[in-house]
Scaffold this motif. Structure first.
Motif, PDB file in Angstrom:
ATOM      1  N   GLY A  92       0.704  -1.154  -0.023  1.00  0.00           N
ATOM      2  CA  GLY A  92      -0.206   0.130   0.319  1.00  0.00           C
ATOM      3  C   GLY A  92       0.959   1.342  -0.010  1.00  0.00           C
ATOM      4  O   GLY A  92       1.865   0.930   0.231  1.00  0.00           O
TER       5      GLY A  92
ATOM      6  N   CYS B 173       0.070   4.273   4.497  1.00  0.00           N
ATOM      7  CA  CYS B 173      -1.776   4.501   4.429  1.00  0.00           C
ATOM      8  C   CYS B 173      -2.296   4.002   5.733  1.00  0.00           C
ATOM      9  O   CYS B 173      -3.846   3.500   5.930  1.00  0.00           O
ATOM     10  CB  CYS B 173      -1.798   3.051   3.479  1.00  0.00           C
TER      11      CYS B 173
ATOM     12  N   TYR C 199      -2.118  -8.795  -0.076  1.00  0.00           N
ATOM     13  CA  TYR C 199      -3.139  -7.994   0.781  1.00  0.00           C
ATOM     14  C   TYR C 199      -2.451  -6.110  -0.237  1.00  0.00           C
ATOM     15  O   TYR C 199      -1.929  -5.686   0.203  1.00  0.00           O
ATOM     16  CB  TYR C 199      -3.944  -7.669   1.611  1.00  0.00           C
TER      17      TYR C 199
ATOM     18  N   LEU D  63      -3.580  -1.966  -0.090  1.00  0.00           N
ATOM     19  CA  LEU D  63      -4.394  -1.684   0.631  1.00  0.00           C
ATOM     20  C   LEU D  63      -4.743  -0.104   0.077  1.00  0.00           C
ATOM     21  O   LEU D  63      -3.471   0.146  -1.029  1.00  0.00           O
ATOM     22  CB  LEU D  63      -3.454  -1.129   1.997  1.00  0.00           C
ATOM     23  N   THR D  64      -5.553   0.253   0.162  1.00  0.00           N
ATOM     24  CA  THR D  64      -6.248   1.428  -0.128  1.00  0.00           C
ATOM     25  C   THR D  64      -5.114   2.912   0.201  1.00  0.00           C
ATOM     26  O   THR D  64      -4.890   2.869   1.090  1.00  0.00           O
ATOM     27  CB  THR D  64      -7.254   2.636  -0.565  1.00  0.00           C
TER      28      THR D  64
ATOM     29  N   THR E 109      -8.812   1.044   3.386  1.00  0.00           N
ATOM     30  CA  THR E 109      -9.269  -0.333   3.175  1.00  0.00           C
ATOM     31  C   THR E 109      -8.168  -1.095   2.632  1.00  0.00           C
ATOM     32  O   THR E 109      -8.109  -0.770   1.433  1.00  0.00           O
ATOM     33  CB  THR E 109     -10.648  -0.278   2.951  1.00  0.00           C
TER      34      THR E 109
ATOM     35  N   LYS F 143      -8.492  -3.068  -1.028  1.00  0.00           N
ATOM     36  CA  LYS F 143      -8.635  -2.588  -2.323  1.00  0.00           C
ATOM     37  C   LYS F 143      -7.923  -4.286  -3.667  1.00  0.00           C
ATOM     38  O   LYS F 143      -9.782  -3.993  -3.557  1.00  0.00           O
ATOM     39  CB  LYS F 143      -7.472  -1.961  -2.820  1.00  0.00           C
ATOM     40  N   ALA F 144      -7.898  -5.089  -2.442  1.00  0.00           N
ATOM     41  CA  ALA F 144      -7.384  -6.211  -3.694  1.00  0.00           C
ATOM     42  C   ALA F 144      -6.940  -7.561  -2.829  1.00  0.00           C
ATOM     43  O   ALA F 144      -5.940  -7.391  -2.249  1.00  0.00           O
ATOM     44  CB  ALA F 144      -7.157  -6.219  -5.013  1.00  0.00           C
TER      45      ALA F 144
ATOM     46  N   LEU G 282      -2.546  -1.511  -9.451  1.00  0.00           N
ATOM     47  CA  LEU G 282      -3.857  -0.990  -8.419  1.00  0.00           C
ATOM     48  C   LEU G 282      -3.024   0.252  -7.391  1.00  0.00           C
ATOM     49  O   LEU G 282      -3.359   0.657  -6.520  1.00  0.00           O
ATOM     50  CB  LEU G 282      -3.730  -2.598  -7.498  1.00  0.00           C
TER      51      LEU G 282
ATOM     52  N   GLU H 249      -4.046   4.305  -6.283  1.00  0.00           N
ATOM     53  CA  GLU H 249      -3.670   4.525  -5.149  1.00  0.00           C
ATOM     54  C   GLU H 249      -2.367   5.554  -4.766  1.00  0.00           C
ATOM     55  O   GLU H 249      -2.837   6.279  -4.225  1.00  0.00           O
ATOM     56  CB  GLU H 249      -3.808   3.492  -4.028  1.00  0.00           C
TER      57      GLU H 249
ATOM     58  N   LYS I 247      -3.271   8.834  -6.208  1.00  0.00           N
ATOM     59  CA  LYS I 247      -4.400   9.012  -5.200  1.00  0.00           C
ATOM     60  C   LYS I 247      -4.242  10.171  -3.969  1.00  0.00           C
ATOM     61  O   LYS I 247      -4.345  11.373  -3.830  1.00  0.00           O
ATOM     62  CB  LYS I 247      -5.779   8.642  -4.334  1.00  0.00           C
TER      63      LYS I 247
END
Length: 249
Positions: free
Chosen positions: A40, A44, A199, A201-202, A207, A209-210, A237, A241, A244
């Protein structure tokens, strides 16, 4: 057995009289003996997540379950290697390794040798490089002999060649003991080479994400077609993020 479940975790910090949401309804699970990597954007909330799981921090809402039983606070079920090595400067390498409830000097010597630290047992942290200090911290973490390892960027301070060697050693140790491992890393290739599942994360507030399985035999080679495809998927992915993060700034 050591199945771990994280359910609906939220965490907010007060920063300069402003509420800063770090985790936002985070859910995931880790099966017994799995090697799971967390990716992530920086900031984050990955380290915050580990602080909650290990019991160092109480979440605003949400639950942690271990083998279907809800756990609270520091349960002693986790061996947690944080980003900072946290070595005591007045203790030698060997004595820093002794910060375990059931110290075994023979095993400590073996682990130090395995991680390339033979001959440094009586050295002090100030005499070591940052990468060597991280290796001492990893030895200490392994000597706790817990069923679940929380590793927060354990190889972040290492050069590329040493990092590759350490990844291989960690896989050997995991294969030998089949502990459950959660690894925070910013290195997509490291995640792909080590993990059963990744995993993503956003950006903050984090949270899920994938969830990206890596159903490939080990040892793996990052030049393999399957890993190249997964790497492209993960980078796509993460780039979304990261954009953002910069847009928010």
């Amino acid at each position: 057995m050591s199945r771990l479940e994280v359910k609906n975790l939220t965490q907010t910090f007060n920063q300069k009289n402003t509420a800063l949401r770090v985790l936002d309804g985070l859910n995931f699970s880790v099966d017994d003996g799995q090697f799971v990597a967390l990716l992530g954007p920086s900031g984050c909330g990955k380290s915050t997540l580990f602080n909650i799981v290990s019991g160092l921090l109480v979440p605003d809402t949400g639950e942690i379950y271990l083998n279907d039983e809800r756990i609270y606070g520091n349960t002693g079920d986790f061996a947690y290697m944080q980003q900072k090595d946290l070595l005591l400067p007045w203790r030698t390498v060997l004595r820093n390794s002794r910060r375990t409830p059931e110290y075994r000097e023979v095993e400590a010597q073996q682990r130090l040798a395995q991680l390339g630290l033979s001959g440094f047992e009586n050295s002090y942290p100030m005499q070591l490089s940052g990468g060597m200090r991280q290796r001492v911290a990893l030895v200490r973490t392994l000597l706790f002999r817990k069923e679940i390892l929380l590793l927060d960027e354990p190889f972040g301070a290492l050069d590329a060649m040493t990092r590759t060697v350490m990844q291989s050693i960690l896989l050997d140790i995991w294969s030998e003991n089949r502990q459950t491992v959660l690894l925070i890393t910013h290195d997509v290739e490291e995640a792909l080479l080590l993990a059963d599942k990744i995993y993503v994360l956003t950006a903050r507030p984090a949270t899920l994400k994938a969830e990206v399985p890596v159903p490939l035999p080990r040892p793996r080679n990052i030049t393999d077609t399957s890993l190249i495809r997964l790497k492209k998927e993960l980078l796509t992915l993460l780039q979304v993020e990261m954009s953002k993060v910069f847009d928010a700034g």
